[in-house]
Scaffold this active site. Structure first.
Site, PDB file in Angstrom:
ATOM      1  CB  THR A   1      -0.682  -0.054   1.224  1.00 65.30           C
ATOM      2  OG1 THR A   1      -1.470   1.486   1.394  1.00 65.30           O
ATOM      3  CG2 THR A   1      -0.197  -0.362   2.410  1.00 65.30           C
ATOM      4  CG  ASP A   2      -1.318   5.083  -1.013  1.00 60.85           C
ATOM      5  OD1 ASP A   2      -1.619   4.462  -0.068  1.00 60.85           O
ATOM      6  OD2 ASP A   2      -1.675   5.793  -1.745  1.00 60.85           O
ATOM      7  CD  GLU A   3      -3.426   3.379   4.184  1.00 64.62           C
ATOM      8  OE1 GLU A   3      -3.368   3.500   5.465  1.00 64.62           O
ATOM      9  OE2 GLU A   3      -4.491   3.047   3.508  1.00 64.62           O
TER      10      GLU A   3
ATOM     11  CE1 TYR B   1      -3.239  -2.735   5.515  1.00 64.40           C
ATOM     12  CE2 TYR B   1      -3.207  -0.250   5.241  1.00 64.40           C
ATOM     13  CZ  TYR B   1      -3.280  -1.674   4.720  1.00 64.40           C
ATOM     14  OH  TYR B   1      -3.276  -1.869   3.715  1.00 64.40           O
TER      15      TYR B   1
ATOM     16  CE  LYS C   1       0.245  -4.720   2.871  1.00 66.40           C
ATOM     17  NZ  LYS C   1      -0.053  -5.957   2.200  1.00 66.40           N
TER      18      LYS C   1
HETATM   19  P1  NAD Z   1      -9.550  -7.422   2.240  1.00 64.22           P
HETATM   20  O1  NAD Z   1      -9.574  -7.022   3.678  1.00 64.22           O
HETATM   21  O2  NAD Z   1     -10.936  -7.146   1.381  1.00 64.22           O
HETATM   22  O3  NAD Z   1      -9.045  -8.946   1.973  1.00 64.22           O
HETATM   23  C1  NAD Z   1      -8.072  -9.635   2.453  1.00 64.22           C
HETATM   24  C2  NAD Z   1      -8.251 -10.940   2.492  1.00 64.22           C
HETATM   25  O4  NAD Z   1      -7.142 -11.901   3.215  1.00 64.22           O
HETATM   26  C3  NAD Z   1      -9.793 -11.766   3.037  1.00 64.22           C
HETATM   27  O5  NAD Z   1     -10.307 -12.477   1.820  1.00 64.22           O
HETATM   28  C4  NAD Z   1      -9.071 -12.383   4.140  1.00 64.22           C
HETATM   29  O6  NAD Z   1     -10.018 -13.751   4.319  1.00 64.22           O
HETATM   30  C5  NAD Z   1      -7.585 -12.774   3.709  1.00 64.22           C
HETATM   31  N1  NAD Z   1      -6.760 -13.183   4.788  1.00 64.22           N
HETATM   32  C6  NAD Z   1      -6.864 -12.181   5.996  1.00 64.22           C
HETATM   33  N2  NAD Z   1      -5.805 -12.933   6.878  1.00 64.22           N
HETATM   34  C7  NAD Z   1      -5.428 -14.174   6.148  1.00 64.22           C
HETATM   35  C8  NAD Z   1      -4.684 -15.101   6.543  1.00 64.22           C
HETATM   36  N3  NAD Z   1      -4.062 -15.035   7.691  1.00 64.22           N
HETATM   37  N4  NAD Z   1      -4.377 -16.043   5.803  1.00 64.22           N
HETATM   38  C9  NAD Z   1      -5.088 -16.116   4.671  1.00 64.22           C
HETATM   39  N5  NAD Z   1      -5.846 -15.146   4.254  1.00 64.22           N
HETATM   40  C10 NAD Z   1      -6.212 -14.238   5.245  1.00 64.22           C
HETATM   41  O7  NAD Z   1      -8.424  -6.594   1.608  1.00 64.22           O
HETATM   42  P2  NAD Z   1      -8.102  -5.939   0.202  1.00 64.22           P
HETATM   43  O8  NAD Z   1      -8.713  -4.374   0.718  1.00 64.22           O
HETATM   44  O9  NAD Z   1      -8.668  -6.671  -0.828  1.00 64.22           O
HETATM   45  O10 NAD Z   1      -6.537  -5.691   0.077  1.00 64.22           O
HETATM   46  C11 NAD Z   1      -5.614  -6.660  -0.477  1.00 64.22           C
HETATM   47  C12 NAD Z   1      -4.393  -6.344  -0.279  1.00 64.22           C
HETATM   48  O11 NAD Z   1      -3.885  -5.089  -0.978  1.00 64.22           O
HETATM   49  C13 NAD Z   1      -3.731  -6.124   0.910  1.00 64.22           C
HETATM   50  O12 NAD Z   1      -2.471  -6.663   1.288  1.00 64.22           O
HETATM   51  C14 NAD Z   1      -3.844  -4.630   1.197  1.00 64.22           C
HETATM   52  O13 NAD Z   1      -2.967  -4.295   2.219  1.00 64.22           O
HETATM   53  C15 NAD Z   1      -3.491  -4.020  -0.134  1.00 64.22           C
HETATM   54  N6  NAD Z   1      -4.106  -2.844  -0.554  1.00 64.22           N
HETATM   55  C16 NAD Z   1      -5.479  -2.594  -0.531  1.00 64.22           C
HETATM   56  C17 NAD Z   1      -5.663  -1.272  -0.830  1.00 64.22           C
HETATM   57  C18 NAD Z   1      -7.352  -1.098  -0.662  1.00 64.22           C
HETATM   58  O14 NAD Z   1      -7.476   0.252  -1.023  1.00 64.22           O
HETATM   59  N7  NAD Z   1      -8.114  -1.869  -0.148  1.00 64.22           N
HETATM   60  C19 NAD Z   1      -4.749  -0.231  -1.357  1.00 64.22           C
HETATM   61  C20 NAD Z   1      -3.521  -0.609  -1.442  1.00 64.22           C
HETATM   62  C21 NAD Z   1      -3.166  -1.961  -1.042  1.00 64.22           C
HETATM   63  P1  TYD Z   2     -10.727   3.787   4.448  1.00 66.33           P
HETATM   64  O1  TYD Z   2     -11.818   3.422   3.230  1.00 66.33           O
HETATM   65  O2  TYD Z   2     -10.785   3.171   5.742  1.00 66.33           O
HETATM   66  O3  TYD Z   2      -9.405   3.577   3.811  1.00 66.33           O
HETATM   67  P2  TYD Z   2      -7.892   4.310   4.452  1.00 66.33           P
HETATM   68  O4  TYD Z   2      -7.916   4.549   5.679  1.00 66.33           O
HETATM   69  O5  TYD Z   2      -7.042   2.923   3.928  1.00 66.33           O
HETATM   70  O6  TYD Z   2      -7.600   5.311   3.450  1.00 66.33           O
HETATM   71  O7  TYD Z   2     -10.848   5.352   4.619  1.00 66.33           O
HETATM   72  C1  TYD Z   2     -10.816   6.401   3.552  1.00 66.33           C
HETATM   73  C2  TYD Z   2     -10.965   7.763   4.244  1.00 66.33           C
HETATM   74  O8  TYD Z   2     -12.177   8.018   4.728  1.00 66.33           O
HETATM   75  C3  TYD Z   2      -9.892   8.049   5.242  1.00 66.33           C
HETATM   76  O9  TYD Z   2      -9.492   9.140   5.478  1.00 66.33           O
HETATM   77  C4  TYD Z   2     -10.667   7.623   6.527  1.00 66.33           C
HETATM   78  C5  TYD Z   2     -12.338   8.312   6.237  1.00 66.33           C
HETATM   79  N1  TYD Z   2     -13.501   7.726   6.733  1.00 66.33           N
HETATM   80  C6  TYD Z   2     -14.253   8.305   7.246  1.00 66.33           C
HETATM   81  O10 TYD Z   2     -14.272   9.500   7.265  1.00 66.33           O
HETATM   82  N2  TYD Z   2     -15.277   7.546   7.946  1.00 66.33           N
HETATM   83  C7  TYD Z   2     -15.538   6.346   7.944  1.00 66.33           C
HETATM   84  O11 TYD Z   2     -16.512   5.865   8.455  1.00 66.33           O
HETATM   85  C8  TYD Z   2     -14.400   5.599   7.449  1.00 66.33           C
HETATM   86  C9  TYD Z   2     -14.627   3.988   7.317  1.00 66.33           C
HETATM   87  C10 TYD Z   2     -13.441   6.252   6.765  1.00 66.33           C
END
Ligand code: NAD
Ligand code: TYD
Length: 378
Positions: free
Chosen positions: A135-137, A184, A188
């Site tokens: 992630t960019d975080e 988080y 990561k």
């Molecule tokens: P998500 O929370 O929707 O899905 C995570 C999945 O991992 C789930 O299916 C869960 O069952 C599985 N999982 C969790 N713990 C596990 C374990 N111990 N063993 C096996 N499986 C396990 O997450 P997402 O939003 O789809 O993100 C996927 C990846 O992309 C993550 O690594 C996250 O850090 C990265 N990412 C997400 C975003 C975003 O905006 N969602 C952005 C950048 C990077």
């Molecule tokens: P989120 O979807 O949790 O993603 P991330 O924190 O990984 O960027 O949140 C996106 C943005 O929205 C973040 O700045 C937090 C804000 N947010 C709210 O203001 N209210 C909410 O209930 C949630 C879940 C997020």
């Protein structure tokens, strides 16, 4: 050429889109979805591919090193695309241990299993790939040097709608120093370091990508966009953290899934690629767009639900701004987002409104109690 690829976290949000893309696009590959099925993993995300002959689901915890190693051996895996993680910042504030366990120890377990299995083969690492999704975080937070917004230095399809702004002049590049702030992002960041260490120490063929915020169908409705669409539909309050000024760079999930395909096949070993859309939005502007879009699609007067906006106590350590510079990926591999944000939001809102049964199923039981406790705390 045929390959066997293990995709971890394939039952989650981004993982399910990656699994779907690979299963449909590469009928001669074997795609193994390794997922523990936590609250965030749902096999219903993959109903349309579960019967395909090149798809297999394995319920497994990535932290279970002997099981992961045996799976790699039994399936003769050539590649790993690693998405499994605990992914929600608010949960990491409440329970950091599970984030260290899954994101750090789980990644280490996969790395060690890949190393052990591939080193046992006559060809060793030839043709193998360990692709870690991050992630960019991990880069921390950027300043809002121009809160009113300026033209970003580059535009992409994602950002070329009516809204085309950058809220500062600095962007995260692949060379930006890691400065994670939340449990988080700290977990990561640690996993990214382990992946690079396995390349540098053992020669494991690794790639890392750091992506901005994704949105689209099948995202668990604790994240901003699906949570708010569901709340607008049911006329529940929309808890905006702080003043709603924080800003994020958003991508429609199928675009990062395409980037993952491209990078898995064409990316350079040991390289990092940033994936982003030059598409910055302040949270409050997204919330207003969601209200207007949802109202319109539900046949309500557009904007009638603006009074659901409820400013609540800010998230602890809330990162102000994330903005990705993805020119390396665009220049070297020719990737570009395909969709404008307003189009992507319309598709996404429509999907959640059309899939209430999915929302009800994933938010039943324990999740509802968790959500209420989070909200009451504010
Ligand atoms: P998500 O929370 O929707 O899905 C995570 C999945 O991992 C789930 O299916 C869960 O069952 C599985 N999982 C969790 N713990 C596990 C374990 N111990 N063993 C096996 N499986 C396990 O997450 P997402 O939003 O789809 O993100 C996927 C990846 O992309 C993550 O690594 C996250 O850090 C990265 N990412 C997400 C975003 C975003 O905006 N969602 C952005 C950048 C990077
Ligand atoms: P989120 O979807 O949790 O993603 P991330 O924190 O990984 O960027 O949140 C996106 C943005 O929205 C973040 O700045 C937090 C804000 N947010 C709210 O203001 N209210 C909410 O209930 C949630 C879940 C997020």
């Amino acid at each position: 050429m045929s390959k066997t690829i293990i995709i971890t976290g394939g039952a989650g949000f981004i993982g399910s889109h990656v699994v779907r893309l690979f299963v449909n696009k590469y009928p001669d590959y074997r795609i193994i979805n390794l997922d523990k099925l936590t609250y965030a993993g749902n096999l219903s995300n993959l109903k349309d591919v579960e019967q395909k002959p090149n798809y297999k689901f394995v319920k497994m915890d990535i932290c279970d090193f002997p099981a992961v190693l045996k799976l790699m051996q039994d399936e003769q895996a050539d590649g790993i695309i690693h998405l499994a993680a605990e992914s929600h910042v608010d949960r990491s504030i409440k329970d950091p241990f599970s984030f260290a366990q899954t994101n750090v120890m789980g990644t280490l377990s996969l790395l060690q299993a890949a190393k052990a299995y591939w080193e046992s083969l006559p060809e060793k690492y030839e043709g193998k790939r360990f692709y870690h999704i991050s992630t960019d975080e991990v880069y921390g937070a950027l300043e809002m040097t121009n809160p009113e917004g300026i033209e970003p230095p580059f535009s992409t399809k994602a950002s070329s709608g009516a809204h085309h702004l950058a809220y500062g002049s600095a962007f995260f590049t692949e060379k930006t120093k890691y400065q994670p702030h939340s449990p988080y992002s700290a977990a990561k960041a640690s996993s990214d370091h382990f992946v690079r260490a396995f390349h540098d120490t053992f020669g494991l063929p690794t790639i890392v990508t750091n992506c901005s915020n994704n949105y689209g169908p099948y995202q668990f409705p604790e994240k901003l966009i699906p949570l708010f669409v569901n709340n607008i539909r049911h006329r529940k309050p929309l808890p905006v953290y702080g003043k709603g000024e924080n800003d994020r760079d958003w991508l429609y999930v199928e675009d990062p899934a395409r980037a993952i395909d491209l990078i898995f096949h064409k990316g350079q070993i040991a390289e990092t690629y940033n994936i982003g859309g030059f598409n910055e939005w302040k949270n409050i502007d997204i919330v207003k767009l969601l209200i207007k879009t949802t109202d319109r699609l539900l046949g309500r007067p557009e904007g009638v639900d603006m009074d659901l906006i409820t400013y609540v106590t800010d998230r602890a350590g809330h990162d102000l701004r994330y903005a990705i510079d993805s020119t390396k990926l665009q220049r070297e591999l020719g990737w570009e987002p395909s969709l404008q944000f307003e189009e992507g939001i319309e598709k996404t809102v429509r999907w959640y409104l059309d899939n209430q049964a999915w929302l009800d199923a994933v938010t039943s039981g324990d999740y509802q109690k968790y959500y209420e406790s989070m909200y009451q705390g504010r």
